[in-house]
Design a protein around this motif. Structure first.
Motif, PDB file in Angstrom:
ATOM      1  N   GLU A   1       0.831  -1.206   0.000  1.00 49.55           N
ATOM      2  CA  GLU A   1       0.000   0.000   0.000  1.00 49.55           C
ATOM      3  C   GLU A   1       0.867   1.258   0.000  1.00 49.55           C
ATOM      4  O   GLU A   1       0.606   2.214  -0.728  1.00 49.55           O
ATOM      5  CB  GLU A   1      -0.923   0.003   1.213  1.00 49.55           C
ATOM      6  CG  GLU A   1      -1.877   1.180   1.247  1.00 49.55           C
ATOM      7  CD  GLU A   1      -2.819   1.122   2.425  1.00 49.55           C
ATOM      8  OE1 GLU A   1      -2.745   2.039   3.261  1.00 49.55           O
ATOM      9  OE2 GLU A   1      -3.619   0.163   2.505  1.00 49.55           O
ATOM     10  N   LYS A   2       1.916   1.251   0.789  1.00 49.76           N
ATOM     11  CA  LYS A   2       2.839   2.388   0.862  1.00 49.76           C
ATOM     12  C   LYS A   2       3.504   2.629  -0.500  1.00 49.76           C
ATOM     13  O   LYS A   2       3.599   3.764  -0.963  1.00 49.76           O
ATOM     14  CB  LYS A   2       3.894   2.134   1.942  1.00 49.76           C
ATOM     15  CG  LYS A   2       4.828   3.264   2.184  1.00 49.76           C
ATOM     16  CD  LYS A   2       5.783   2.928   3.333  1.00 49.76           C
ATOM     17  CE  LYS A   2       6.805   4.028   3.521  1.00 49.76           C
ATOM     18  NZ  LYS A   2       7.752   3.718   4.600  1.00 49.76           N
ATOM     19  N   ALA A   3       3.946   1.556  -1.133  1.00 54.56           N
ATOM     20  CA  ALA A   3       4.591   1.669  -2.448  1.00 54.56           C
ATOM     21  C   ALA A   3       3.606   2.160  -3.513  1.00 54.56           C
ATOM     22  O   ALA A   3       3.955   2.997  -4.354  1.00 54.56           O
ATOM     23  CB  ALA A   3       5.180   0.321  -2.860  1.00 54.56           C
TER      24      ALA A   3
ATOM     25  N   ASN B   1       1.343   9.218  -6.077  1.00 53.34           N
ATOM     26  CA  ASN B   1       1.804  10.592  -5.917  1.00 53.34           C
ATOM     27  C   ASN B   1       2.841  10.983  -6.974  1.00 53.34           C
ATOM     28  O   ASN B   1       2.841  12.119  -7.448  1.00 53.34           O
ATOM     29  CB  ASN B   1       2.322  10.813  -4.495  1.00 53.34           C
ATOM     30  CG  ASN B   1       1.177  10.979  -3.528  1.00 53.34           C
ATOM     31  OD1 ASN B   1       0.553  12.034  -3.472  1.00 53.34           O
ATOM     32  ND2 ASN B   1       0.864   9.931  -2.784  1.00 53.34           N
ATOM     33  N   ALA B   2       3.674  10.045  -7.365  1.00 61.91           N
ATOM     34  CA  ALA B   2       4.645  10.311  -8.436  1.00 61.91           C
ATOM     35  C   ALA B   2       3.924  10.557  -9.765  1.00 61.91           C
ATOM     36  O   ALA B   2       4.328  11.420 -10.545  1.00 61.91           O
ATOM     37  CB  ALA B   2       5.624   9.148  -8.561  1.00 61.91           C
ATOM     38  N   GLU B   3       2.860   9.808 -10.022  1.00 61.20           N
ATOM     39  CA  GLU B   3       2.083  10.003 -11.256  1.00 61.20           C
ATOM     40  C   GLU B   3       1.460  11.395 -11.273  1.00 61.20           C
ATOM     41  O   GLU B   3       1.488  12.079 -12.298  1.00 61.20           O
ATOM     42  CB  GLU B   3       0.993   8.934 -11.387  1.00 61.20           C
ATOM     43  CG  GLU B   3       1.480   7.509 -11.494  1.00 61.20           C
ATOM     44  CD  GLU B   3       2.202   7.158 -12.780  1.00 61.20           C
ATOM     45  OE1 GLU B   3       2.150   7.939 -13.750  1.00 61.20           O
ATOM     46  OE2 GLU B   3       2.835   6.090 -12.819  1.00 61.20           O
TER      47      GLU B   3
ATOM     48  N   SER C   1       6.856  18.902  -3.301  1.00 57.43           N
ATOM     49  CA  SER C   1       8.145  18.220  -3.300  1.00 57.43           C
ATOM     50  C   SER C   1       8.194  17.243  -4.457  1.00 57.43           C
ATOM     51  O   SER C   1       7.181  16.937  -5.074  1.00 57.43           O
ATOM     52  CB  SER C   1       8.386  17.491  -1.980  1.00 57.43           C
ATOM     53  OG  SER C   1       7.407  16.511  -1.797  1.00 57.43           O
ATOM     54  N   THR C   2       9.364  16.765  -4.748  1.00 56.99           N
ATOM     55  CA  THR C   2       9.537  15.789  -5.815  1.00 56.99           C
ATOM     56  C   THR C   2       8.982  14.447  -5.358  1.00 56.99           C
ATOM     57  O   THR C   2       8.768  14.240  -4.163  1.00 56.99           O
ATOM     58  CB  THR C   2      11.024  15.640  -6.188  1.00 56.99           C
ATOM     59  OG1 THR C   2      11.729  15.249  -5.028  1.00 56.99           O
ATOM     60  CG2 THR C   2      11.601  16.929  -6.746  1.00 56.99           C
ATOM     61  N   PRO C   3       8.759  13.506  -6.286  1.00 59.47           N
ATOM     62  CA  PRO C   3       8.202  12.210  -5.899  1.00 59.47           C
ATOM     63  C   PRO C   3       8.993  11.482  -4.816  1.00 59.47           C
ATOM     64  O   PRO C   3       8.434  10.761  -4.022  1.00 59.47           O
ATOM     65  CB  PRO C   3       8.198  11.413  -7.196  1.00 59.47           C
ATOM     66  CG  PRO C   3       8.176  12.414  -8.268  1.00 59.47           C
ATOM     67  CD  PRO C   3       8.930  13.612  -7.719  1.00 59.47           C
TER      68      PRO C   3
END
Length: 98
Positions: free
Chosen positions: A7-9, A15-17, A75-77
Motif C-alpha cells: 500500500e505504501k509503495a 503521488n509520483a504520477e 516536493s519531488t516524488p
C-alpha cells in the motif's frame, strides 16, 4: 486487504504520477503561452496519461480496501525539495578569430 508495504509503495507511485502530471501540465501551459500549440498539445496528452495511471492505481488500492494517501505537490516524488532548474549552457562558436 493490501499488505502495508505494498500500500505504501502504491501510494508513492500514485503521488509520483500526479507529480509528473502536474509537471507536464506546467510545460503544456508554458508552450501554449509561447504559441507552440503542437508541443503544448503533446504535453497536455502526457498530462492526461499520467492522471489515468494514477486513477488506475487509486482504483486498485480502493478495490482492495486500502487507503489512498495524496500528498502535497510541493516536493519531488522522492520527497526531496524541488530545486530551481539550472540555466542551459550557452553554446558559442569556438572558431578562432582571424
Amino acid at each position: 486487504m493490501l499488505n502495508t508495504e505494498v500500500e505504501k509503495a502504491l501510494n508513492a507511485q500514485i503521488n509520483a504520477e500526479f507529480w509528473s502530471a502536474y509537471l507536464y501540465l506546467s510545460m503544456s501551459m508554458h508552450f501554449a503561452n509561447k504559441g507552440f500549440s503542437g508541443i503544448a498539445n503533446w504535453f497536455q496528452i502526457q498530462f492526461k496519461e499520467e492522471q489515468d495511471h494514477a486513477t488506475i492505481l487509486m482504483n486498485y488500492v480502493n478495490a482492495r480496501d486500502g487507503k489512498v494517501t495524496l500528498e502535497s505537490q510541493r516536493s519531488t516524488p522522492n520527497g526531496a525539495a524541488r530545486s530551481k532548474p539550472s540555466r542551459p549552457h550557452s553554446h558559442t562558436n569556438r572558431k578562432s578569430q582571424p
